[in-house]
Every structure is written in structure tokens, then in C-alpha cells.
Design a protein around this motif. Structure first.
Motif, PDB file in Angstrom:
ATOM      1  N   ARG B  64     149.862  42.926 122.367  1.00 30.56           N
ATOM      2  CA  ARG B  64     149.323  44.224 121.908  1.00 30.56           C
ATOM      3  C   ARG B  64     149.723  45.537 122.832  1.00 30.56           C
ATOM      4  O   ARG B  64     150.234  46.493 122.435  1.00 30.56           O
ATOM      5  CB  ARG B  64     147.884  44.043 121.749  1.00 30.56           C
ATOM      6  CG  ARG B  64     147.053  45.334 121.362  1.00 30.56           C
ATOM      7  CD  ARG B  64     145.417  45.036 121.535  1.00 30.56           C
ATOM      8  NE  ARG B  64     145.000  46.253 121.142  1.00 30.56           N
ATOM      9  CZ  ARG B  64     143.815  46.496 120.831  1.00 30.56           C
ATOM     10  NH1 ARG B  64     142.953  45.137 120.626  1.00 30.56           N
ATOM     11  NH2 ARG B  64     143.185  47.439 120.835  1.00 30.56           N
ATOM     12  N   LEU B  67     153.394  46.317 122.715  1.00 31.66           N
ATOM     13  CA  LEU B  67     153.626  47.201 121.436  1.00 31.66           C
ATOM     14  C   LEU B  67     153.209  48.741 121.493  1.00 31.66           C
ATOM     15  O   LEU B  67     154.019  49.456 121.218  1.00 31.66           O
ATOM     16  CB  LEU B  67     152.825  46.472 120.171  1.00 31.66           C
ATOM     17  CG  LEU B  67     153.224  47.172 118.755  1.00 31.66           C
ATOM     18  CD1 LEU B  67     154.729  47.279 118.389  1.00 31.66           C
ATOM     19  CD2 LEU B  67     152.472  46.325 117.655  1.00 31.66           C
ATOM     20  N   GLU B  68     152.060  48.749 121.778  1.00 36.47           N
ATOM     21  CA  GLU B  68     151.200  50.082 122.086  1.00 36.47           C
ATOM     22  C   GLU B  68     152.151  50.763 123.161  1.00 36.47           C
ATOM     23  O   GLU B  68     152.672  52.102 122.813  1.00 36.47           O
ATOM     24  CB  GLU B  68     150.011  50.089 122.651  1.00 36.47           C
ATOM     25  CG  GLU B  68     148.785  49.463 121.636  1.00 36.47           C
ATOM     26  CD  GLU B  68     147.640  49.165 122.130  1.00 36.47           C
ATOM     27  OE1 GLU B  68     146.768  48.674 121.181  1.00 36.47           O
ATOM     28  OE2 GLU B  68     147.303  49.698 123.401  1.00 36.47           O
ATOM     29  N   ASP B  69     152.371  50.258 124.112  1.00 39.65           N
ATOM     30  CA  ASP B  69     153.467  50.995 125.183  1.00 39.65           C
ATOM     31  C   ASP B  69     154.897  51.559 124.500  1.00 39.65           C
ATOM     32  O   ASP B  69     155.490  52.598 124.974  1.00 39.65           O
ATOM     33  CB  ASP B  69     153.675  50.266 126.628  1.00 39.65           C
ATOM     34  CG  ASP B  69     152.577  49.830 127.354  1.00 39.65           C
ATOM     35  OD1 ASP B  69     151.502  50.749 127.032  1.00 39.65           O
ATOM     36  OD2 ASP B  69     152.394  49.150 128.215  1.00 39.65           O
ATOM     37  N   ARG B  70     155.474  50.528 123.692  1.00 35.35           N
ATOM     38  CA  ARG B  70     156.522  50.817 123.287  1.00 35.35           C
ATOM     39  C   ARG B  70     156.542  52.132 122.356  1.00 35.35           C
ATOM     40  O   ARG B  70     157.313  52.864 122.118  1.00 35.35           O
ATOM     41  CB  ARG B  70     157.087  49.338 122.414  1.00 35.35           C
ATOM     42  CG  ARG B  70     158.560  49.556 122.222  1.00 35.35           C
ATOM     43  CD  ARG B  70     159.159  48.133 121.594  1.00 35.35           C
ATOM     44  NE  ARG B  70     158.576  48.085 119.946  1.00 35.35           N
ATOM     45  CZ  ARG B  70     158.413  46.931 119.680  1.00 35.35           C
ATOM     46  NH1 ARG B  70     158.403  45.689 120.391  1.00 35.35           N
ATOM     47  NH2 ARG B  70     158.029  46.822 118.307  1.00 35.35           N
ATOM     48  N   ILE B  71     155.779  51.947 121.329  1.00 38.63           N
ATOM     49  CA  ILE B  71     155.141  53.139 120.368  1.00 38.63           C
ATOM     50  C   ILE B  71     155.140  54.347 121.156  1.00 38.63           C
ATOM     51  O   ILE B  71     155.769  55.206 120.706  1.00 38.63           O
ATOM     52  CB  ILE B  71     154.074  52.767 119.526  1.00 38.63           C
ATOM     53  CG1 ILE B  71     154.336  51.449 118.694  1.00 38.63           C
ATOM     54  CG2 ILE B  71     153.590  54.000 118.712  1.00 38.63           C
ATOM     55  CD1 ILE B  71     152.962  51.064 117.851  1.00 38.63           C
ATOM     56  N   ILE B  72     154.207  54.495 122.179  1.00 41.45           N
ATOM     57  CA  ILE B  72     153.947  55.622 122.957  1.00 41.45           C
ATOM     58  C   ILE B  72     155.306  55.889 123.520  1.00 41.45           C
ATOM     59  O   ILE B  72     155.503  57.332 123.461  1.00 41.45           O
ATOM     60  CB  ILE B  72     152.836  55.366 123.853  1.00 41.45           C
ATOM     61  CG1 ILE B  72     151.489  55.263 123.033  1.00 41.45           C
ATOM     62  CG2 ILE B  72     152.796  56.621 124.897  1.00 41.45           C
ATOM     63  CD1 ILE B  72     150.567  54.502 123.861  1.00 41.45           C
ATOM     64  N   SER B  74     158.266  55.789 122.539  1.00 38.98           N
ATOM     65  CA  SER B  74     159.134  56.439 121.476  1.00 38.98           C
ATOM     66  C   SER B  74     158.785  57.563 120.995  1.00 38.98           C
ATOM     67  O   SER B  74     159.544  58.278 120.434  1.00 38.98           O
ATOM     68  CB  SER B  74     159.338  55.048 120.245  1.00 38.98           C
ATOM     69  OG  SER B  74     158.210  54.950 119.589  1.00 38.98           O
ATOM     70  N   ILE B  75     157.424  57.945 121.092  1.00 39.81           N
ATOM     71  CA  ILE B  75     156.876  59.186 120.497  1.00 39.81           C
ATOM     72  C   ILE B  75     157.261  60.158 121.993  1.00 39.81           C
ATOM     73  O   ILE B  75     157.670  61.259 121.599  1.00 39.81           O
ATOM     74  CB  ILE B  75     155.341  59.246 120.373  1.00 39.81           C
ATOM     75  CG1 ILE B  75     155.122  58.357 118.958  1.00 39.81           C
ATOM     76  CG2 ILE B  75     155.097  60.743 120.033  1.00 39.81           C
ATOM     77  CD1 ILE B  75     153.872  58.157 118.419  1.00 39.81           C
ATOM     78  N   PHE B  76     156.872  59.761 123.075  1.00 38.63           N
ATOM     79  CA  PHE B  76     157.245  60.538 124.199  1.00 38.63           C
ATOM     80  C   PHE B  76     157.613  59.985 125.324  1.00 38.63           C
ATOM     81  O   PHE B  76     157.526  59.138 126.142  1.00 38.63           O
ATOM     82  CB  PHE B  76     155.507  60.752 124.803  1.00 38.63           C
ATOM     83  CG  PHE B  76     154.568  61.252 124.032  1.00 38.63           C
ATOM     84  CD1 PHE B  76     154.418  62.784 123.572  1.00 38.63           C
ATOM     85  CD2 PHE B  76     153.532  60.447 123.447  1.00 38.63           C
ATOM     86  CE1 PHE B  76     153.393  63.233 122.770  1.00 38.63           C
ATOM     87  CE2 PHE B  76     152.440  61.034 122.548  1.00 38.63           C
ATOM     88  CZ  PHE B  76     152.587  62.438 122.252  1.00 38.63           C
ATOM     89  N   THR B  80     153.397  60.457 128.820  1.00 37.10           N
ATOM     90  CA  THR B  80     152.157  61.457 128.299  1.00 37.10           C
ATOM     91  C   THR B  80     151.750  61.989 129.778  1.00 37.10           C
ATOM     92  O   THR B  80     150.497  62.657 129.482  1.00 37.10           O
ATOM     93  CB  THR B  80     151.199  60.465 127.510  1.00 37.10           C
ATOM     94  OG1 THR B  80     150.586  59.571 128.310  1.00 37.10           O
ATOM     95  CG2 THR B  80     151.928  60.060 126.335  1.00 37.10           C
ATOM     96  N   GLY B  83     148.132  59.169 131.033  1.00 35.42           N
ATOM     97  CA  GLY B  83     148.064  57.901 130.277  1.00 35.42           C
ATOM     98  C   GLY B  83     146.660  57.784 130.069  1.00 35.42           C
ATOM     99  O   GLY B  83     145.821  57.441 130.953  1.00 35.42           O
ATOM    100  N   PHE B  84     146.176  57.632 128.660  1.00 36.49           N
ATOM    101  CA  PHE B  84     144.666  57.079 128.382  1.00 36.49           C
ATOM    102  C   PHE B  84     144.719  55.635 128.419  1.00 36.49           C
ATOM    103  O   PHE B  84     145.676  54.764 128.536  1.00 36.49           O
ATOM    104  CB  PHE B  84     144.407  57.526 126.950  1.00 36.49           C
ATOM    105  CG  PHE B  84     142.867  57.128 126.433  1.00 36.49           C
ATOM    106  CD1 PHE B  84     141.831  57.838 126.912  1.00 36.49           C
ATOM    107  CD2 PHE B  84     142.769  56.134 125.607  1.00 36.49           C
ATOM    108  CE1 PHE B  84     140.538  57.304 126.693  1.00 36.49           C
ATOM    109  CE2 PHE B  84     141.523  55.643 125.314  1.00 36.49           C
ATOM    110  CZ  PHE B  84     140.535  56.402 125.815  1.00 36.49           C
TER     111      PHE B  84
END
Lengths: 196, 87
Positions: B64, B67-72, B74-76, B80, B83-84
Motif C-alpha cells: 500500500r 503504491l501511494e509513494d508511486r502515485i505521489i 507521478s503527480i509530484f 511534495t 510529506g504527510f
């Protein structure tokens, strides 16, 4: 940052401004929900990850237009639903006519009485609790019916939220659920009778 | 008097009923064996699909996070900055 309610106007404003920490918080709060929902729609784990990622990227693209009228979860699920429909090439969400409507009608006589009784709950449970049979029957549902059923019965979403996600009226949600439940019921009852 | 067909329609669509319609549906279900079976089948369906769904392959905590890291990422692509959930 972490202290703001995700539904508060202040947080909605941060989403609209695409503040990285706000976007990151949304991604971390909902990625696993999106992934689970995609699995529930019948996508394999790899495709489910792909969908979750696509949804988040589209969310970022659309964030400046997010007004906060619907919950951010509804907004994300609506994007997921559209992406899933595209993937399945299922464009017509509501068919005027579905063969299951005729199957159900044929169960009743002219006065609306059952022609034959449904099988007993005990017999029905025997089929429904067989994971392979149940999976085959769930997989036979058109995506919009499957999504409506999953959100209602498994995720426990309110009718209004499901209508927003699927972009259908309350009446049409009723039609989707009618078709989903009867299609599943007929499928499971049919498999039971075949095994005898 | 509500017919079996109408009861099945009301039960499976879950559409909103007036008080009077709800009373008629309840009365019908009390008296009608086949419709009682139909309603029990819908309950069994809900429970069985719930169990099937709970048993499906879910992401582990590690998967999980990846996946979250990969998505973030890809957006940034440049991060960021703050990081939160990360210290």
C-alpha cells in the motif's frame, strides 16, 4: 495540515489550490479504498493498482474545479467508475431493456403470483457459499450493476452517494439493483438446480 | 393487496415506499411463503458476496505504501517537500 477535517472548507480550498500536502493526504487516505473498489468491480490486482493511480492523477488534474459540494470520496469514486467503464468499454450505463427483466417477469403468472417457488434458503445458501459458483455469478453482472450492488451491499454506501458516483437518478439506481440482485439470484438458483 | 411480482420488485429495487406500501409489503411477506424465500435469498446473497469480497487479495501495508509513494511521485516528480505521514 493533518489537523484539518478533510471535508472542511479550508481543506477543500487547499485541494483547489493543489497544495501538495493536501493532495498527498487525499492520495494516502483513499488509495487503498480505490484499489479495493476496483477489485470488487472484478479487475485483477495489477489493473486495480493502475486504476487507483489513474484516478489520483485525474483527481489532481481536476482538483481546481473541485467545489466540495460532494465528499471528496464521492468525487474520487465517480472518477474511478468512469475509468472502469472506459476500460470495460461499457458506455451505456442504463439499458432501457435488459434480458433479466424478462426472466423475472416469466416467474409470475398474469395475476402476479409465483409460477414456481424459489428454492429454499438452505438449498440456496449451499450454492451461494460456494466461492467458485458465487464468483462466476458475480462476474456475469454488467459493470454498472455490479458496482451499484457492491457499493450498496458491501461498502454500505447511502443511495444518494451511489447515485452521485454512478451519475444516475434514484429510480435508475433501483433498476440497477433490481437487475443485479435478480441476475445473481437466478444465476445461483440455476447453478443449484443444475448440480442436482 | 400487493402481488408477489410487486413485492419482488419492491424488495429487489430497494426503492422508497410510502408508509401504506411498506405495511402492505410486510403483510404480504407474512402470508406468502415464496416471497419470504425470495427475501431470505437476497439476505444470503448480501452476506455471501460480503464474505467473498473480504477474502479477496488486499494490499499489505508495505504494498500500500509503495503504491501511494508511486502515485505521489507521478503527480509530484520533484517531491511534495513536506510529506504527510512521513517524518
Amino acid at each position: 495540515m493533518g489537523g484539518l477535517e478533510i471535508t472542511s472548507p479550508e481543506f477543500v480550498e487547499k485541494i483547489r489550490e493543489r497544495e501538495p500536502a493536501a493532495i498527498e493526504r487525499v492520495v494516502r487516505s483513499f488509495t487503498s479504498h480505490l484499489h479495493n473498489a476496483a477489485l470488487g468491480m472484478g479487475f485483477d490486482p495489477e489493473t486495480a493498482e493502475e486504476l487507483a493511480q489513474d484516478v489520483c492523477i485525474t483527481f489532481y488534474d481536476k482538483a481546481p474545479g473541485f467545489e466540495g459540494r460532494a465528499h471528496v470520496r464521492t468525487f474520487l469514486f465517480a472518477i474511478l467508475n468512469n475509468k472502469a467503464m472506459e476500460k470495460r468499454r461499457e458506455y451505456a450505463k442504463m439499458q432501457k431493456h435488459d434480458p433479466i427483466d424478462d426472466v423475472v417477469s416469466a416467474r409470475f403468472d398474469k395475476r402476479g403470483h409465483w409460477i414456481g417457488s424459489p428454492i429454499s434458503p438452505e438449498e440456496f445458501a449451499l450454492s451461494a457459499e460456494n466461492a467458485e459458483i458465487l464468483r462466476q455469478c458475480v462476474d456475469s453482472l454488467p459493470l454498472s450493476q455490479r458496482s451499484a450492488f457492491m457499493m450498496k451491499e458491501v461498502e454500505g454506501l447511502k443511495g444518494e452517494e451511489i447515485c452521485n458516483v454512478l451519475e444516475v437518478s434514484a429510480t435508475n439506481l433501483g433498476v440497477l439493483l433490481f437487475r443485479a440482485r435478480n441476475r445473481l439470484r437466478e444465476c445461483i438458483e440455476g447453478k443449484h438446480l443444475k448440480r442436482k | 393487496m400487493m402481488s408477489c411480482k410487486e413485492s419482488v420488485e419492491a424488495l429487489s429495487s430497494g426503492r422508497e415506499l410510502s408508509l401504506a406500501q411498506r405495511a402492505m409489503l410486510r403483510l404480504h411477506l407474512l402470508m406468502c411463503g415464496p416471497c419470504g424465500r425470495f427475501m431470505a435469498q437476497l439476505r444470503i446473497l448480501r452476506e455471501a458476496v460480503g464474505r467473498l469480497n473480504a477474502g479477496q487479495a488486499r494490499l499489505s501495508d508495505g504494498e500500500r505504501l509503495r503504491l501511494e509513494d508511486r502515485i505521489i511521485a507521478s503527480i509530484f516528480p520533484n517531491g511534495t517537500n513536506r510529506g504527510f505521514n512521513k517524518n
